[in-house]
Structure formats: C-alpha cells, structure tokens
Design a protein around this motif. Structure first.
Motif, PDB file in Angstrom:
ATOM      1  N   ARG B  47       0.830  -1.218   0.000  1.00 19.24           N
ATOM      2  CA  ARG B  47       0.000   0.000   0.000  1.00 19.24           C
ATOM      3  C   ARG B  47       0.857   1.257   0.000  1.00 19.24           C
ATOM      4  N   PHE B  52      -1.399   4.373  -0.950  1.00 20.10           N
ATOM      5  CA  PHE B  52      -2.526   4.423  -0.023  1.00 20.10           C
ATOM      6  C   PHE B  52      -2.065   4.660   1.410  1.00 20.10           C
ATOM      7  N   PRO B  72      -2.092   8.440  -4.923  1.00 20.04           N
ATOM      8  CA  PRO B  72      -2.251   7.177  -5.657  1.00 20.04           C
ATOM      9  C   PRO B  72      -2.611   7.390  -7.136  1.00 20.04           C
ATOM     10  N   ASN B  73      -3.472   8.393  -7.394  1.00 22.30           N
ATOM     11  CA  ASN B  73      -3.915   8.560  -8.784  1.00 22.30           C
ATOM     12  C   ASN B  73      -2.903   9.296  -9.648  1.00 22.30           C
ATOM     13  N   ILE B  77       0.479   2.956 -11.339  1.00 27.13           N
ATOM     14  CA  ILE B  77       0.580   1.654 -10.687  1.00 27.13           C
ATOM     15  C   ILE B  77      -0.762   0.929 -10.742  1.00 27.13           C
ATOM     16  N   GLY B  78      -0.744  -0.295 -11.208  1.00 30.29           N
ATOM     17  CA  GLY B  78      -1.969  -1.084 -11.289  1.00 30.29           C
ATOM     18  C   GLY B  78      -2.080  -1.937 -10.040  1.00 30.29           C
ATOM     19  N   MET B  79      -3.312  -2.085  -9.559  1.00 25.42           N
ATOM     20  CA  MET B  79      -3.474  -2.843  -8.314  1.00 25.42           C
ATOM     21  C   MET B  79      -4.602  -3.855  -8.465  1.00 25.42           C
ATOM     22  N   GLY B  99      -9.810   2.982 -16.433  1.00 23.52           N
ATOM     23  CA  GLY B  99      -8.569   3.746 -16.336  1.00 23.52           C
ATOM     24  C   GLY B  99      -8.278   4.524 -17.610  1.00 23.52           C
ATOM     25  N   ALA B 147      -6.516  -3.529 -14.251  1.00 21.75           N
ATOM     26  CA  ALA B 147      -5.293  -2.926 -13.719  1.00 21.75           C
ATOM     27  C   ALA B 147      -4.246  -2.738 -14.814  1.00 21.75           C
ATOM     28  N   PRO B 150      -4.381   0.477 -18.494  1.00 22.04           N
ATOM     29  CA  PRO B 150      -3.706   1.770 -18.704  1.00 22.04           C
ATOM     30  C   PRO B 150      -2.178   1.667 -18.795  1.00 22.04           C
TER      31      PRO B 150
END
Ligand SMILES: Nc1ncnc2c1ncn2[C@@H]1O[C@H](COP(=O)(O)OP(=O)(O)OP(=O)(O)O)[C@@H](O)[C@H]1O
Ligand SMILES: [Mg+2]
Lengths: 260, 359
Positions: B47, B52, B72-73, B77-79, B99, B147, B150
């Motif tokens: 995180r 986060f 975060p945005n 990074i894809g989660m 995304g 994820a 993008p």
C-alpha cells in the motif's frame, strides 16, 4: 383459528386506513347535488393558483433534491471512508430535524438572515427562495442521509475507492462514476421522500411567505367545502405515485447489483 | 538503481512499528513475491508503493523518479485486490476501460485496448456482462485486465487468489505469471502461500515482523534458508542442535555423534549451531550420503507417490520423504534403522540473525 384472527386484524387495519380515504373521496365527488361528478377536481385543477403553487413546489422539490444529494452523498461517503469515528455524531445531527419543529428552524432562519443581518437573504425573492430550499434540505436530511448511508453499506466503499484511485481517478470522478451510480437506488428513494415532504410542507413556506402548494391547500381548506377534499385526494395520489416509483426504481436497479 | 526501489521504508500505526527499515530493489520486468505470515506487513508495504499509505520515512522510486509524495492517482501503478473490487455498476468492458476513460484516451483507441485486454485474459466474449454474472476466477481476471489496461509501470497484487478455490488458484496463478511475462511488467505479488510464491516468482522476499528476513530466488530460499524463521516458514524442516568443534572442516558434535560437513563454517569453535534438513535430503538406510545416523522409525504416512516417515535419532525427530516403490515397502514402526545424508544437503542456519528477527 389463529388464521382467522390474523385476517380479522388485517381487515380492521385496512378499514382503519381506507374508511377516511373512502369518505374523503366520496365527499369530493359530491359537489354536484344528487349525483357523483368530478366538478370539484375540475375547479381545483383549473384554478390558476393551483397551477402556480404546484409548479412552484415541484420546482422547489427538484432543487431541494439536488441540493440534498450534493450535500449528503459526499458527506456520507467521506464519513464512511475517512472519519468512521464521527459516524454516530453525524447520524445524531441528521436526526435533529425530526426533533426540532420546523417553526423553530424557520424563526431561527428569519432572525439570522433578516434584512438587517450580515447575510440579508430575506431581502430578495431569490434569497428567500434559497432560504426555503435550504430549510427543505434540512427537513429532508434525516431521510436522505439514512437512505444514502444504507446504500453505501451495500458496497465496499474503501476498496472501490482505492481501485478507482489506482486507475487514476480523482475525488470528483470517484463520486460521480463509482459511488453515486452504486447508491442511485438509495438516492432516488431519498429523493422521492424529499419530494413528498416538500409538496406538503406548510410552516416554512407560510412563514417565509412563499407561494407554495402547502399554504394554498390550507387557504382552500379554510374557504371551500368540496375542493379541499379533491385536493387532498390529488396530494394523496402524488404521494402514492412517489412510493410506487421508489418500488419501481429499487426493482429496476437490481440488475446491476451484486447478487445477494 | 533498480527500476522499482524501496529504500529504508518505515511505517508505524500508533505505537506499533509495522514495517522496519525495509529495503528492496526490483528490476524491470521482474516478478517478486512477498511471503510471510499474517500481520507481518506485506500489505502495508504494498500500500505504500501504491500510495494508499505514506511511509513515515524512506523513499520509493520508479524508474528513477521519486514517487514517495505522490497521490495514488498520480502514480502509474496497477493494483489487484483480494476482493476483486470490480465496479458493480459497470460492465466488464467498462470496468476494463475505466482507467483509459479517466486518462482521456479516445473512445476508439480505448475500445481496441479493452478488446485486447479481454483477449489476453481469455474472456473475449464477456465484455457486456456485469461483475455479478461472473465466477470469482473470472472476476479476478477482469480485475487484472482492468489494472493492466492503462499500461502501468508496476503491477501490485495483494493475495489475488486467496478468495478462490484450490483448483482455480493453481491455474490462475500460472496464467498471471504467463501474462506478466508476456507484458514484461514489473510485479509485486503478495501471498502467504509458500507454494504459490515458490512456483511463480523470479524472487521471493520472506517477511517477518515488518522486516525482510531473506530475499532470493525460489530455489535459493528453499535450499539455503538463512534464518530459522525462513527455514520453518518455507517447506518442512527438521533441525539438529549441535556445537561447532572445528570451523575449518565444519565438524559439529550432535547428541547422536559427530558429523563433518567438509566445508568451513564462519563461526567460532564452541558456538552453538543449528543444522537443518529438508525431508528429501534424508535417505533411509546407510550408504546414500557422507553422514550416517542411527534412527528408530516412529511414524509412517503413506501420501501416494511419496511416503513421509518420521524417525527419531538422539532424542530429535526428523522428517524423511521417500518415493513409493512397490518392491521396497516402508519399514515397520519401531524398527531400528539408519538414515544417511549428503553433507552438501545440510543447511547451516544463521542463528544470530534468527534471534534478531524473531522478537
Ligand atoms: N490502518 C491501520 N491501522 C492500524 N493498524 C494497522 C493498519 N493497517 C495494518 N495495521 C496493522 O499492521 C500490521 C501489518 O498489517 P498488514 O496488513 O500489512 O499485514 P499482512 O502481512 O498483509 O497480513 P495478512 O497476510 O493477514 O494480510 C497488522 O498487525 C495490522 O493489524
Ligand atoms: Mg495483507
């Protein structure tokens, strides 16, 4: 035997609610001597003051709903996401309008925003209309907040927010594209309740001297015999239509909900 | 500098230090697993990479760019979450395209990319479905596609398979690995399942109490665990306690006699030392290794192709695996026998480190 009793109880309950309604409807149809007719309805619906006040109240209801949604959805979302410790307090505050009579609220408003105050809202028609809308928003707050909060409970707010954030979304996008659509059913049921409240509200509109539907009903009731009954039936029909719409929307929004 | 670099990360929740001086460099295209028991801080590190959580100190860089302070945005990074976290109001295609839409990608281009991603996860025809109309495995694939759509610089997966049942878990982990290799995306995969970590990772970070106990390739972690914790957590292990007699030749005295490993041990003579053995390193009967110990059979478990036997030697219980062969049935319970071990299979645990990490 128990079955018979429960049917009996149900019958009494139904009669209790339907008898006055029946009496009122029957009376509203008796304007013409000796036969049933829709004369009272024709008079009411044809009255330009009816059209004006009803239109005004519908417009106020729509504005109140918009204001309520814009206020409540982000607040409930934020409280759930970041300030869960504050939830009991926020719930308490949203319940206050049920405890404080609206006459107290509106007198407070008039004192705070009169023409000699720092924000003379009552000095202009637009200002007074805004004041009335805010008052209505407060009245509807308990229902709106509870509806939205219940809606938020059905989704995993924190994880969905994080998923959206990691995909690059900012707060406005998250609220508009992730949170709001998922609580739309709840928001709409809150909205219909708000609508019903605003259409029938008397105290605030009367004290702020706005040409709303509530004061018109009161005026008519004081001066005429058959028309108020017709008006009551119409108001009743509107409320029921709202209830029906809530049902419809809840059923309709099931298709994109997680099956439970 | 590595492509994804975590240096001196610290994180405390209240008085509890959850991540302690965490350092890790991950190369571009590498697949790294975080393996460790519940509560050891795997998710917290992940995180922090995702943004986060903000580290109390330390820095995170991706491709040379310091992202420690970014929201975060703002990170690329894809989660993928354990609970899938698909948007319930959007169709599969809209989920995958989310995304792209946020990034303002043109509609036609986004549509192509969505189709490409759906083909990649093997669900090309399910674009119009809603998440609740999919199985768990399908939902997690869609979450992966979402994820990846993008084109993030880093992919993070937090126990993506733990909500699925065993069979799908195995097939999906292979699939995730294949997709990761095809796209060459730098990936961190969090799990507490050692088999999962061993089977699909380039490297594994074994975590314990907020620190990285050991980082290495799966074979290295399994065959050469450095601490008692790693040895215990990854695979089954038997331990023999002894005293080091001769550091140069690796002569150790145990309760049941002396053994010589034939390689130097970097400890002073007279130091207490722990030797660890994998079940497959022990052989029943003498003559299959340099070390032979007397033993008594205490348990026999028939597991199909493998027979797991427990023997006792000098008061220590050892686990031992042999393949099932019809012509040589397992020894009877209580029988006296010998076990042999190749000296090169003996793992010498780094006890000083183990004690440091164990608190
Ligand atoms: N937001 C938080 N506030 C307080 N404590 C937290 C918070 N998040 C995590 N913790 C604590 O930090 C420790 C590490 O948590 P973390 O989620 O990183 O563990 P984990 O290794 O992912 O475990 P698991 O395998 O169970 O997911 C735990 O003891 C947890 O209780
Ligand atoms: Mg975790």
């Amino acid at each position: 035997m128990t079955r018979l009793w429960s049917w009996g109880a149900l019958l009494i309950g139904v009669a209790f609610f339907l008898m006055p309604l029946y009496g009122m409807t029957e009376f509203s149809l008796k304007m013409r001597r000796g036969e049933y007719s829709f004369d009272a309805y024709v008079t009411v619906l044809g009255d330009p003051r009816f059209q004006a006040t009803f239109g005004y109240s519908v417009l106020m209801a729509v504005l109140t709903i918009l204001c309520g949604v814009l206020l409540v959805v982000p607040t409930a979302f934020w409280v759930r996401l970041k300030l869960p410790g504050l939830r009991p307090w926020v719930e308490f505050i949203t319940l206050l309008p049920l405890v404080i009579p609206s006459i107290v609220v509106v007198f407070g408003y008039i004192r705070l925003y009169n023409t000699s105050s720092w924000l003379p809202l009552t000095g202009s028609v637009t200002g007074t209309n805004m004041l009335l809308m805010f008052g209505y928003t407060v009245l509807a707050l308990p229902y709106m907040y509870r509806a939205v909060d219940t809606g938020l409970r059905t989704i995993d707010v924190a994880t969905l927010t994080e998923a959206a954030q990691s995909l690059g979304a900012g707060w406005v996008t998250i609220l508009a594209r992730v949170i709001l659509p998922n609580v739309l059913g709840a928001v709409l049921s809150g909205a219909f309740l708000t609508f019903a409240i605003v259409i029938g509200e008397f105290t605030m509109a009367a004290l702020l001297d706005r040409p709303a539907f509530g004061p018109y009903m009161q005026l008519l009731g004081a001066n005429r015999a058959y028309e108020p009954a017709a008006l009551a039936v119409i108001a009743f029909a509107i409320t029921w239509a709202c209830m029906g719409l809530i049902q419809l929307v809840t059923r309709f929004s099931k298709h994109n909900r997680v099956a439970r | 500098m590595a492509f994804l670099d975590l240096s001196h990360l610290e994180k405390a929740f209240g008085a509890m230090r959850v991540v302690k001086d965490f350092n890790l460099g991950i190369d571009k295209g590498e697949f790294v697993s975080f393996l460790g028991p519940s509560g050891c801080g795997k998710t917290t590190v992940l995180r922090m990479v995702a943004g986060f959580e903000r580290p109390d100190s330390g820095a995170i860089t991706v491709d040379g760019r310091d992202i420690t302070g970014l929201k975060p945005n703002q990170r690329s990074i894809g989660m993928v979450f354990q609970a899938y976290a698909l948007f319930p109001n959007l169709t599969v295609a809209e989920n995958v395209g989310f995304g792209l839409k946020v990034a303002g990608v043109a509609k036609a281009e986004a549509g192509e990319r969505v189709a490409e991603m759906l083909a990649l996860i093997g669900l090309p025809d399910l674009g119009a479905r809603y998440p609740f109309q999919l199985s768990g495995g399908q939902q997690q694939r869609v979450a992966l596609a979402r994820a990846l759509a993008p084109r993030p610089q880093v992919l993070l997966l937090d126990e993506p398979l733990s909500a699925l049942d065993a069979k799908i878990r195995v097939s999906l982990r292979t699939e995730i690995r294949e997709i990761q290799q095809r796209l060459g995306i730098t990936t961190i995969f969090v799990t507490h399942d050692q088999e999962e970590a061993l089977s699909i990772s380039d490297r594994i970070v074994v975590m314990n109490g907020g620190i990285a106990e050991q980082t290495g390739r799966p074979l290295e972690i399994y065959n050469r665990p450095r601490t008692r914790f790693v040895a215990n957590f990854v695979g089954t292990l038997s331990m023999l306690e002894g005293v080091l007699q001769d550091p140069a030749t690796g002569r150790v005295s145990l309760a049941e006699g002396e053994v010589t490993l034939g390689r130097p041990i970097e400890r002073p003579a007279g130091a207490a030392i722990t030797l660890a053995l994998r079940p497959e390193a022990l052989h029943l009967g003498g003559g299959r290794g340099d070390i032979v110990l007397p033993a008594r059979v205490t348990e026999v478990h028939f597991l199909g192709s493998v027979i797991r036997i427990r023997v006792e030697t000098g008061g220590t219980s050892l686990s031992l695996d042999t393949f099932n062969r019809p012509e040589t049935p397992p020894p009877p319970l209580g029988s006296q026998t010998e076990v042999s071990i190749a000296a090169s299979d003996v793992i010498v645990l780094d006890d000083a480190r183990a004690e440091q990490g164990a608190h």
